[in-house]
Design a protein around this motif. Structure first.
Motif, mmCIF file in Angstrom:
data_model
loop_
_atom_site.group_PDB
_atom_site.id
_atom_site.type_symbol
_atom_site.label_atom_id
_atom_site.label_comp_id
_atom_site.label_asym_id
_atom_site.label_seq_id
_atom_site.Cartn_x
_atom_site.Cartn_y
_atom_site.Cartn_z
ATOM 1 N N VAL A 194 42.641 6.567 -69.305
ATOM 2 C CA VAL A 194 42.993 7.790 -68.478
ATOM 3 C C VAL A 194 42.298 9.008 -68.825
ATOM 4 O O VAL A 194 42.028 9.799 -67.990
ATOM 5 N N PHE A 231 39.887 0.417 -60.831
ATOM 6 C CA PHE A 231 39.335 0.662 -62.135
ATOM 7 C C PHE A 231 38.661 -0.689 -62.458
ATOM 8 O O PHE A 231 39.125 -1.910 -62.168
ATOM 9 N N VAL A 233 48.309 10.363 -72.900
ATOM 10 C CA VAL A 233 49.529 9.435 -72.345
ATOM 11 C C VAL A 233 50.527 9.051 -73.447
ATOM 12 O O VAL A 233 51.504 9.195 -73.362
ATOM 13 N N THR A 253 50.526 2.009 -66.235
ATOM 14 C CA THR A 253 50.250 3.190 -65.442
ATOM 15 C C THR A 253 50.223 2.982 -64.153
ATOM 16 O O THR A 253 50.302 1.803 -63.548
ATOM 17 N N LEU A 254 49.768 3.906 -63.192
ATOM 18 C CA LEU A 254 49.884 3.609 -61.791
ATOM 19 C C LEU A 254 48.461 3.297 -61.373
ATOM 20 O O LEU A 254 48.173 3.566 -60.163
ATOM 21 N N THR A 255 47.521 2.914 -62.406
ATOM 22 C CA THR A 255 46.100 3.031 -61.958
ATOM 23 C C THR A 255 46.060 1.533 -61.164
ATOM 24 O O THR A 255 46.216 0.583 -61.546
ATOM 25 N N PRO A 256 45.417 1.910 -59.842
ATOM 26 C CA PRO A 256 45.002 0.598 -59.134
ATOM 27 C C PRO A 256 43.683 -0.110 -59.997
ATOM 28 O O PRO A 256 42.987 0.636 -60.494
ATOM 29 N N ILE A 284 39.076 9.270 -69.874
ATOM 30 C CA ILE A 284 37.622 9.234 -68.959
ATOM 31 C C ILE A 284 37.921 9.403 -67.346
ATOM 32 O O ILE A 284 37.068 9.932 -66.871
ATOM 33 N N MET A 285 39.188 8.747 -67.093
ATOM 34 C CA MET A 285 39.112 8.857 -65.405
ATOM 35 C C MET A 285 39.632 10.465 -65.195
ATOM 36 O O MET A 285 39.318 10.545 -63.889
ATOM 37 N N THR A 286 40.143 11.183 -65.863
ATOM 38 C CA THR A 286 40.327 12.534 -65.711
ATOM 39 C C THR A 286 39.596 13.528 -66.174
ATOM 40 O O THR A 286 39.702 14.988 -66.035
ATOM 41 N N LEU A 313 36.947 -6.740 -54.859
ATOM 42 C CA LEU A 313 37.565 -5.874 -54.230
ATOM 43 C C LEU A 313 37.698 -4.686 -55.193
ATOM 44 O O LEU A 313 38.444 -4.576 -55.989
ATOM 45 N N PRO A 314 36.481 -3.668 -55.096
ATOM 46 C CA PRO A 314 36.644 -2.700 -56.028
ATOM 47 C C PRO A 314 37.396 -1.358 -55.734
ATOM 48 O O PRO A 314 37.018 -0.165 -55.819
ATOM 49 N N GLY A 315 38.640 -1.638 -55.556
ATOM 50 C CA GLY A 315 39.602 -0.532 -54.852
ATOM 51 C C GLY A 315 40.164 0.188 -56.205
ATOM 52 O O GLY A 315 41.309 0.793 -55.902
ATOM 53 N N PHE A 356 32.943 3.430 -66.524
ATOM 54 C CA PHE A 356 33.481 3.134 -67.949
ATOM 55 C C PHE A 356 32.625 1.956 -68.625
ATOM 56 O O PHE A 356 32.669 0.621 -67.680
#
Lengths: 802, 289
Positions: B284, B65, B201, B103-106, B286-288, B61-63, B132
């Motif tokens: 965070v 990170f 962060v 964090t709010l990261t799914p 690398i995601m941004t 379920l790759p929804g 990543f």
């Protein structure tokens, strides 16, 4: 032919009956004549009684009717019908001959001769028989007109060089010029190429009010065959440098159905872009969309042209000029992302090289914790998502990522609506587990903005009837995105420069995309890897446009209620909303178009996609002070109307601003013009000026609203000779017919002018006399009587009654 | 360079609420992973090298990170190192969980609800679905030519590699030698403490030197190679636009701060907060970026 037969049977031309009145002038009492007619009919009936044995009832009735009709004609003649006419007294009245002297009269479609020459020979030279007949009855005054109207002293003054045809002002001029004379009528000699319909309507009102008949003489062919014309070119007034723009071009043609021609977009003689269009039908118009981009900022003068076709009489309508303002500077876009995810970083990376886009990211990392990227100052977004309209309206577009509706206050949701509706900003909502319906936006103030219906999600944690394990994140589908027909030609999806290449890029099973079209850096749509969506969208709203559809490849997870079906899903759709636009892109991993192992390292699809989408999003966002001109290309002596729209920082109309236009002429001289508030429209100011010179004018407008001073980007006006005069080369017969019909005149063509001098005699205007003309001796009556007698004789003979 | 929020960032260590949360989660984790412990998967307390990842492929379920670990071939040995599987899978799992909590990261998940961690070879197409990538005991990694080419393409396309837990000069020389094959045109730079990654962060005032739990006891040196590895540093390879392609935490074992959060409370107090602060900052970032 018809008129000749008519005149033979009725003694007088048709126009005489149209203008005159029929009265009965006989001295016999109609009562006596009616009695005689009745007795005659009874006598006829009695006289045929004795022969009934040898005739059939039908034959009897034929005999009776024929005899009775003959008697009726005799009675009508005894009543002495008379045509009463009002006719001009010879040489006591004036007729104005108004000759078109514009450039279109130079079109050589009268045989091989120009219209102007033929008009001149017919109406302005002493040898002309038509003119001679008119001059026998009237005093003639000649005028010529184009943009201006003046007396024609010498026929050699007619040169067919005027840049505009203004019929209305010309008719008004003649009416006023000859107001003190007994004007019997006006002969308008023109091809009908009027360029001021409003003024013409006013002039016709005046003509009708004074009863002046206008006899219109159409010069030229009503259908030029073959002919191709650039009828319309639509491009946005300004564009960000480097953006793809679509020029919508309407190509009209006559007699070229089935031909395929090139439509070129040129600048200074160089072709910027070209498209092929197949012309359909015998006569009609086709639309072609030409994508192009411009890199250097400033005003760019463009020309759309089609090559001259074999046999074309008018070549001057094969092109149309326009211009576009290419603007530099950075367009500021706010991207609010509610969950850290790779889409943010990859989107930023995709537009990094685009110097015209500034994507300010507000990344929420936790409750009330934010990262701000690419902000202009330390204060910007320091409190999170903007809480005032001024703050939000500072951006030209807003991207909402995976961020749930409950994170916004009700006022913030209304602000976003105002951002699109009032401010005219662009809104793009990305897919994600906390976006759209899954983010609880259904039923919020924002829901009407979306181009698709939002259906409340089922199967999610919000649904109390289902176990909490049924998370939205566990229901998703992979979709292959393909452009719709609208999407193929849409500037947001211009992955390649040529529309053909873009269409090829969309073809499934082509397997080569644009790579063999010289666009090695961009993949075909069907080659791009599928993406993921977790958002179930409902029906597309009326007026919305779907640009990308998703073919569902795999569905994962389970869901109660509606789910992803086999039909293509609307993935990327938009709609206009108020002054702005709102779009949805319901996927959350476009970064795969950059990272996927099947996407080559050098591929630019991801970068191109995002740059184009964001540029499109901000392309037409209005400024607080917007200045426009209905006509940015004007002919000499044509006034330029300026319209300015002023709004406050909250984009509410401002009615008490001081709005000054600074107009710079082609030699650099500056003048100021104060625009005044248009009482009919809030926030709108108007004014006009008359360019005295040919060449480019630049208009900059300042609006002073309290302490706020707004300065508009320059507006460019081109004054000078227009190609409009030859735009529609064919003679506009319908317009001329209408002019004649509405004023009580007649319409003629150059090859059927015989009735004109006669027709002009019958007028109520000027010095006129009443004429009475007997009609009892019409040849028609004689022929009718003969026919009836012959019919009766044949019928009696066949029955042996003679 | 991005302009960041000038507000002072919260330092992770002094927050008692955070420590409490971590402690609770740590206990929960230990309880939760007992089946794995029973299968003998764990650690340098009896930890052993693995030949393959515990699950094949990417999470079902790759929804969100996915924590991808580079499953490389070990071509040399470092003391205490277990090659690609060093600190695996607990470090990966713990950081992924903490990311979703702090964090709010799914995060992606496996069908059984386990957080989405995966092991991928450098030449596996799945690598390109993992922007990543993490490698531990990087000083022992050796890449085949095909892997070099794949890694290069991955990094230049937008991928990110964080290598950790390599100590001393020989490991450094070996790994930078391998990276020179992958990205020969780019230099390795010392990532200065002023870099916004350290404060995106959580504010990280200095790079912590985290050692393996079995090497550590309170008050002792944390340098696993003595004076040679006394100073922990973070190096980076940046592209011409300043994007971080490779991050190298040298002379420190950041991942042990994640892996051992539930093994020893003193170790947790000493290292885990800083380890998570850096870890979450990197993720965070690398995601941004």
């Amino acid at each position: 032919m018809f008129d000749t037969v008519f005149e033979y049977l009725f003694k007088y031309p048709r126009v005489a009956y149209e203008r005159g009145e029929i009265v009965w002038s006989g001295s016999w009492s109609p009562l006596v004549l009616a009695t005689v007619l009745l007795l005659g009919v009874l006598l006829v009936l009695w006289s045929y009684r004795w022969g009934r044995a040898r005739t059939t009832p039908l034959a009897t009735w034929v005999l009776v009717i024929a005899r009775a009709a003959g008697l009726a004609i005799l009675v009508i003649c005894l009543l002495r019908p008379t045509l009463v006419l009002s006719t001009a007294v010879p040489q006591q009245n004036v007729v104005a001959i108004l000759i078109d002297d514009s450039r279109s009269m130079g079109i050589p479609d009268q045989g091989d001769r120009p219209r102007g020459i033929v008009a001149q020979e017919t109406f302005a030279t002493a040898e002309s028989p038509v003119l001679g007949e008119i001059e026998d009855r009237f005093m003639v005054r000649h005028f010529r007109f184009s943009a201006l109207t003046e007396r024609l002293r010498d026929s050699k003054e007619l040169a067919s060089e005027g840049n505009r045809s203004l019929l209305g002002p010309a008719l008004d001029f003649v009416r006023q010029e000859l107001a003190t004379l007994p004007l019997s009528g006006i002969v308008l000699v023109s091809d009908g190429g009027d360029q001021d319909p409003e003024a013409l309507e006013d002039a016709l009102l005046g003509m009708r009010a004074e009863g002046i008949p206008v006899h219109a003489v159409g010069v030229g062919r009503e259908r030029l065959d073959p002919d191709v014309e650039i009828e319309r070119v639509d491009i946005p007034p300004s564009v960000i440098q480097g953006s793809t723009v679509i020029a919508d071009v309407v190509v009209a043609h006559t007699g070229l159905g089935g031909a395929t021609i090139s439509v070129n977009l040129e600048e200074s003689g160089s072709i910027l872009a070209s498209e092929q269009v197949e012309l359909s039908g015998g006569t009609g118009s086709s639309t072609v969309r030409i994508p192009f981009s411009l890199d250097d900022p400033g005003v760019r003068n463009l020309r759309v042209r089609v090559p001259t076709q074999s046999g074309e009489v008018v070549e001057e309508n094969n092109f149309r000029d326009t211009h576009i303002q290419v603007r530099d500077g950075r367009e500021k876009i706010l991207y609010y992302e509610g969950q850290p995810r790779f889409e943010v970083g990859f989107l930023r990376q995709a537009v990094r090289a685009d110097e015209n886009l500034q994507v300010v990211v507000l990344q929420r990392t936790g409750e009330d914790r934010y990262i701000r990227l690419d902000v202009d100052s330390g204060d910007e977004l320091s409190g999170g998502f903007p809480s005032t309209r001024e703050e939000l309206f500072d951006y030209r577009a807003l991207i909402l990522g995976s961020v749930e509706a409950s994170s916004f206050s009700p006022d913030q949701l209304r602000m976003i609506v105002d951002f699109v509706d009032r401010r005219g900003g662009g809104l793009l909502v990305l897919g994600g587990p906390a976006a759209l319906a899954e983010g609880g936006f259904a039923g919020t103030a924002l829901a009407p903005l979306f181009p698709v219906e939002l259906e409340a999600p089922r199967g999610g944690p919000q649904d109390p009837s289902l176990p909490s394990e049924g998370s939205q994140e566990e229901y998703w589908a992979t979709v292959r995105l393909l452009p719709t027909r609208n999407g193929l030609m849409h500037p947001a999806l211009r992955l390649v420069d040529s529309s053909d290449a873009n269409e090829e890029a969309a073809e499934i099973d082509v397997g080569e995309g644009a790579s063999e079209e010289g666009e090695s850096s961009v993949m075909g749509w069907d080659e791009l890897p599928p993406l993921t969506t977790v958002n179930l969208l409902g029906a597309t709203r009326p007026g919305a446009t779907v640009l990308l559809e998703g073919q569902v490849e795999e569905v994962f997870g389970t869901r109660t209620g509606a789910g992803f079906g086999d039909d293509p899903l609307p993935i990327f759709a938009f709609q206009r909303y108020g002054a702005g636009l709102s779009a949805v892109l319901a996927v959350h991993d476009t970064w795969l178009w950059q990272m996927h192992h099947e996407v080559p390292l050098e591929d630019q699809t991801h970068e191109r996609f995002w740059q184009q989408v964001l540029r499109w999003l901000v392309q037409e966002v209005p400024e607080p002070l917007a200045v426009s001109a209905p006509n940015t290309r004007v002919a000499p002596a044509q006034p330029v109307e300026l319209v300015a729209r002023v709004v406050s920082e909250e984009y509410l109309p401002v009615n008490d601003a001081r709005v000054i236009a600074r107009i710079t002429d082609p030699f650099g001289a500056e003048q100021e013009l104060e625009l005044t508030w248009n009482l009919d429209r809030d926030g709108e100011y108007r004014g006009s000026f008359l360019p005295a010179l040919d060449g480019p004018y630049e208009v900059e407008v300042d609006a002073i609203d309290g302490e706020r001073v707004l300065v508009s980007p320059p507006l460019h006006i081109q004054a000078g000779v227009l190609d409009e005069e030859l735009r529609s080369g064919a003679m506009r017969g319908n317009l001329l017919r209408r002019i004649a019909s509405e004023t009580g005149g007649q319409f003629y063509t150059m090859d059927a002018l015989a009735g004109l001098p006669e027709a002009m005699r019958y007028t109520d205007r000027g010095t006129v006399v009443q004429e009475e003309r007997d009609l009892w001796d019409l040849p028609l009556f004689f022929f009718l009587l003969m026919a009836l007698l012959f019919t009766e004789w044949v019928a009696r003979r066949r029955r042996g009654l003679v | 360079m991005d302009r960041l929020d000038p507000r002072p960032m919260t330092r992770i260590a002094p927050r008692p609420g955070f420590l409490f949360a971590l402690a609770v989660c740590g206990v929960a984790f230990v309880a939760d992973v007992s089946p794995l412990r029973a299968q003998g998967y764990f650690g340098r307390y009896g930890e052993s090298s693995r030949s393959r990842p515990i699950r094949e492929g990417l999470p079902d379920l790759p929804g969100g990170f996915t924590f991808c670990r580079l499953w490389y071939t070990q071509v040399r040995r470092e003391p205490g190192g277990l090659g690609w599987s060093t600190d695996y899978p607990r470090a990966d799992r713990n950081l992924t969980l903490r990311l979703s909590e702090l964090t709010l990261t799914p995060v992606a998940r496996w069908k059984d609800g386990e957080p989405g961690i995966a092991g991928v070879r450098a030449d596996d197409p799945d690598l390109y679905r993992c922007p990543f990538l993490f490698a531990s005991d990087a000083g022992t990694a050796g890449f085949e030519t095909a892997e070099v080419e794949a890694l290069r393409e991955y990094l230049l396309k937008g991928g990110f590699l964080w290598v950790d837990d390599f100590w001393g000069n020989r490991a450094w020389a070996h790994f930078t030698g391998e990276m020179a094959r992958v990205l020969p045109e780019y230099d390795v730079i010392d990532l200065p403490m002023e870099h916004p990654l350290y404060s995106i962060v959580y504010r990280v005032p200095k790079i912590p030197q985290i050692t393996a739990l079995q090497f550590w006891y309170p008050g002792a040196s944390t340098s696993e190679r003595g004076a040679e590895s006394a100073e922990p540093r973070i190096y980076a390879i940046l592209d011409e636009n300043g994007r971080i392609l490779v991050l190298m935490s040298h002379n420190t074992d950041i991942a042990d701060g994640w892996e051992r959060e539930g093994d020893n409370s003193a170790f947790f107090d000493a290292f885990s907060p800083d380890a998570y602060a850096i870890g979450i900052n990197v993720l965070v970032w690398i995601m941004t970026h």
